[in-house]
Design a protein around this motif. Sequence first.
Motif, PDB file in Angstrom:
ATOM      1  N   ALA A 145       0.859  -1.182   0.000  1.00 20.59           N
ATOM      2  CA  ALA A 145       0.000   0.000   0.000  1.00 20.59           C
ATOM      3  C   ALA A 145       0.894   1.230   0.000  1.00 20.59           C
ATOM      4  CB  ALA A 145      -0.902   0.007   1.233  1.00 20.59           C
ATOM      5  N   ILE A 146       0.404   2.297  -0.604  1.00 20.82           N
ATOM      6  CA  ILE A 146       1.129   3.566  -0.563  1.00 20.82           C
ATOM      7  C   ILE A 146       0.177   4.655  -0.092  1.00 20.82           C
ATOM      8  CG2 ILE A 146       2.934   3.018  -2.215  1.00 20.82           C
ATOM      9  CD1 ILE A 146       1.272   4.417  -4.386  1.00 20.82           C
ATOM     10  N   PRO A 147       0.692   5.673   0.587  1.00 18.81           N
ATOM     11  CA  PRO A 147       2.106   5.896   0.854  1.00 18.81           C
ATOM     12  C   PRO A 147       2.658   4.908   1.883  1.00 18.81           C
ATOM     13  CG  PRO A 147       0.774   7.538   1.998  1.00 18.81           C
ATOM     14  CD  PRO A 147      -0.159   6.732   1.138  1.00 18.81           C
ATOM     15  N   MET A 148       3.940   4.619   1.725  1.00 13.69           N
ATOM     16  CA  MET A 148       4.670   3.759   2.659  1.00 13.69           C
ATOM     17  C   MET A 148       6.072   4.337   2.790  1.00 13.69           C
ATOM     18  SD  MET A 148       5.277  -0.313   2.552  1.00 13.69           S
ATOM     19  CE  MET A 148       6.020  -1.167   3.917  1.00 13.69           C
ATOM     20  N   SER A 149       6.583   4.344   4.015  1.00 11.89           N
ATOM     21  CA  SER A 149       7.913   4.936   4.203  1.00 11.89           C
ATOM     22  C   SER A 149       8.687   4.218   5.299  1.00 11.89           C
ATOM     23  CB  SER A 149       7.792   6.423   4.545  1.00 11.89           C
ATOM     24  OG  SER A 149       7.130   6.594   5.789  1.00 11.89           O
ATOM     25  N   TYR A 150      10.011   4.376   5.192  1.00 14.22           N
ATOM     26  CA  TYR A 150      10.939   3.864   6.197  1.00 14.22           C
ATOM     27  C   TYR A 150      11.891   4.988   6.553  1.00 14.22           C
ATOM     28  CZ  TYR A 150       9.575  -0.849   4.715  1.00 14.22           C
ATOM     29  OH  TYR A 150       8.877  -1.983   4.424  1.00 14.22           O
ATOM     30  N   LEU A 151      12.066   5.256   7.820  1.00 16.37           N
ATOM     31  CA  LEU A 151      13.085   6.194   8.278  1.00 16.37           C
ATOM     32  C   LEU A 151      14.289   5.359   8.678  1.00 16.37           C
ATOM     33  CD1 LEU A 151      13.780   9.159   8.924  1.00 16.37           C
ATOM     34  CD2 LEU A 151      12.993   8.715  11.273  1.00 16.37           C
ATOM     35  N   ILE A 152      15.429   5.616   8.018  1.00 17.54           N
ATOM     36  CA  ILE A 152      16.626   4.822   8.274  1.00 17.54           C
ATOM     37  C   ILE A 152      17.790   5.723   8.663  1.00 17.54           C
ATOM     38  CG2 ILE A 152      15.914   2.990   6.701  1.00 17.54           C
ATOM     39  CD1 ILE A 152      17.980   4.118   4.664  1.00 17.54           C
ATOM     40  N   ASP A 153      18.777   5.137   9.343  1.00 17.56           N
ATOM     41  CA  ASP A 153      19.982   5.890   9.681  1.00 17.56           C
ATOM     42  C   ASP A 153      21.054   5.672   8.618  1.00 17.56           C
ATOM     43  OD1 ASP A 153      21.194   3.408  10.203  1.00 17.56           O
ATOM     44  OD2 ASP A 153      21.182   3.686  12.385  1.00 17.56           O
ATOM     45  N   SER A 154      22.225   6.234   8.840  1.00 12.26           N
ATOM     46  CA  SER A 154      23.295   6.167   7.835  1.00 12.26           C
ATOM     47  C   SER A 154      23.858   4.759   7.657  1.00 12.26           C
ATOM     48  CB  SER A 154      24.428   7.130   8.209  1.00 12.26           C
ATOM     49  OG  SER A 154      24.985   6.752   9.454  1.00 12.26           O
ATOM     50  N   GLN A 155      23.536   3.856   8.571  1.00 10.89           N
ATOM     51  CA  GLN A 155      23.954   2.462   8.458  1.00 10.89           C
ATOM     52  C   GLN A 155      22.882   1.596   7.801  1.00 10.89           C
ATOM     53  OE1 GLN A 155      27.188   1.800   9.405  1.00 10.89           O
ATOM     54  NE2 GLN A 155      27.129   4.014   9.642  1.00 10.89           N
ATOM     55  N   GLY A 156      21.735   2.194   7.498  1.00 15.33           N
ATOM     56  CA  GLY A 156      20.651   1.453   6.876  1.00 15.33           C
ATOM     57  C   GLY A 156      19.746   0.740   7.860  1.00 15.33           C
ATOM     58  N   LYS A 157      19.865   1.067   9.127  1.00 15.43           N
ATOM     59  CA  LYS A 157      18.997   0.476  10.147  1.00 15.43           C
ATOM     60  C   LYS A 157      17.646   1.193  10.113  1.00 15.43           C
ATOM     61  CE  LYS A 157      18.354  -0.257  15.059  1.00 15.43           C
ATOM     62  NZ  LYS A 157      18.754   0.156  16.392  1.00 15.43           N
ATOM     63  N   ILE A 158      16.581   0.415  10.115  1.00 11.84           N
ATOM     64  CA  ILE A 158      15.240   0.992  10.124  1.00 11.84           C
ATOM     65  C   ILE A 158      14.922   1.497  11.526  1.00 11.84           C
ATOM     66  CG2 ILE A 158      12.770   0.568   9.791  1.00 11.84           C
ATOM     67  CD1 ILE A 158      13.607  -1.698   7.837  1.00 11.84           C
ATOM     68  N   LEU A 159      14.613   2.800  11.596  1.00 15.16           N
ATOM     69  CA  LEU A 159      14.281   3.427  12.875  1.00 15.16           C
ATOM     70  C   LEU A 159      12.775   3.511  13.090  1.00 15.16           C
ATOM     71  CD1 LEU A 159      16.862   6.339  12.616  1.00 15.16           C
ATOM     72  CD2 LEU A 159      17.133   4.169  13.850  1.00 15.16           C
ATOM     73  N   ALA A 160      12.029   3.649  11.992  1.00 18.92           N
ATOM     74  CA  ALA A 160      10.568   3.756  12.081  1.00 18.92           C
ATOM     75  C   ALA A 160       9.964   3.480  10.704  1.00 18.92           C
ATOM     76  CB  ALA A 160      10.165   5.143  12.561  1.00 18.92           C
ATOM     77  N   LYS A 161       8.691   3.120  10.702  1.00 20.00           N
ATOM     78  CA  LYS A 161       7.968   2.851   9.453  1.00 20.00           C
ATOM     79  C   LYS A 161       6.688   3.670   9.410  1.00 20.00           C
ATOM     80  CE  LYS A 161       7.377  -1.474   8.172  1.00 20.00           C
ATOM     81  NZ  LYS A 161       7.156  -2.951   8.197  1.00 20.00           N
ATOM     82  N   ASN A 162       6.347   4.108   8.218  1.00 18.50           N
ATOM     83  CA  ASN A 162       5.059   4.738   7.937  1.00 18.50           C
ATOM     84  C   ASN A 162       4.714   5.916   8.836  1.00 18.50           C
ATOM     85  OD1 ASN A 162       4.469   3.158   5.686  1.00 18.50           O
ATOM     86  ND2 ASN A 162       3.737   1.505   6.990  1.00 18.50           N
ATOM     87  N   LEU A 163       5.683   6.754   9.087  1.00 16.09           N
ATOM     88  CA  LEU A 163       5.427   7.971   9.859  1.00 16.09           C
ATOM     89  C   LEU A 163       4.736   8.993   8.969  1.00 16.09           C
ATOM     90  CD1 LEU A 163       8.903   8.244  11.589  1.00 16.09           C
ATOM     91  CD2 LEU A 163       6.762   7.527  12.654  1.00 16.09           C
ATOM     92  N   ARG A 164       3.789   9.695   9.531  1.00 14.18           N
ATOM     93  CA  ARG A 164       3.065  10.721   8.790  1.00 14.18           C
ATOM     94  C   ARG A 164       2.967  11.991   9.639  1.00 14.18           C
ATOM     95  NH1 ARG A 164       2.691   6.816   5.881  1.00 14.18           N
ATOM     96  NH2 ARG A 164       0.985   5.578   5.099  1.00 14.18           N
ATOM     97  N   GLY A 165       2.857  13.115   8.944  1.00 14.38           N
ATOM     98  CA  GLY A 165       2.591  14.391   9.602  1.00 14.38           C
ATOM     99  C   GLY A 165       3.533  14.690  10.759  1.00 14.38           C
TER     100      GLY A 165
END
Length: 177
Positions: A145-165
């Motif tokens: 489904a979209i929108p879909m997002s991943y917040l990652i750090d410089s090492q590529g570790k996922i910090l959070a998913k599907n954050l909005r607003g």
Amino acid sequence: MKKLGFSLVVVLAACTSLGFYFNVNDSQAKGTDLSLATQTVPNIEQTGPDGKTTYALHQVMKQHKLVLIDFWASWCGPCRQENPNVVKVYQAYQDKGFTVFSVSLDNNASKWQSAITKDQLSWPYHVSDLKGWNNEAAITYGVQAIPMSYLIDSQGKILAKNLRGRALEQAVAQHLK
């Protein structure tokens, strides 16, 4: 049977109005199970809107403290509604090490380019293979489904998913302290 079909239409319409467009293609289910674990996200390497420049997520990660991988499309109303929030966070934190890596599920280059311009998506990293729901990165990431997002750090570790607003802004601020 008519009642079941009508019920399915109502449920899908409700989900769409809540802000998601769903893919009904089973090929997406083969994607990587990306969790908030310590695994590194898979690389995404696709072409930019000019059709010539290629951007690689792992290169972008090396240059920034935080990257938002944002799966969207020009035809996705909820994606377009979220874009002003993403722009706001990008403008506020781009000088502190934050950027956006947008992956479009478009299959029409001119509509994709037009949406980037109209929504003022000013970050440099926009990619697509113009295969719509069959976008290789979307399949790899298991996007359903979209929108879909991943917040990652410089090492590529996922910090959070599907954050909005506001939640996106808060998470970026917290991780850039």
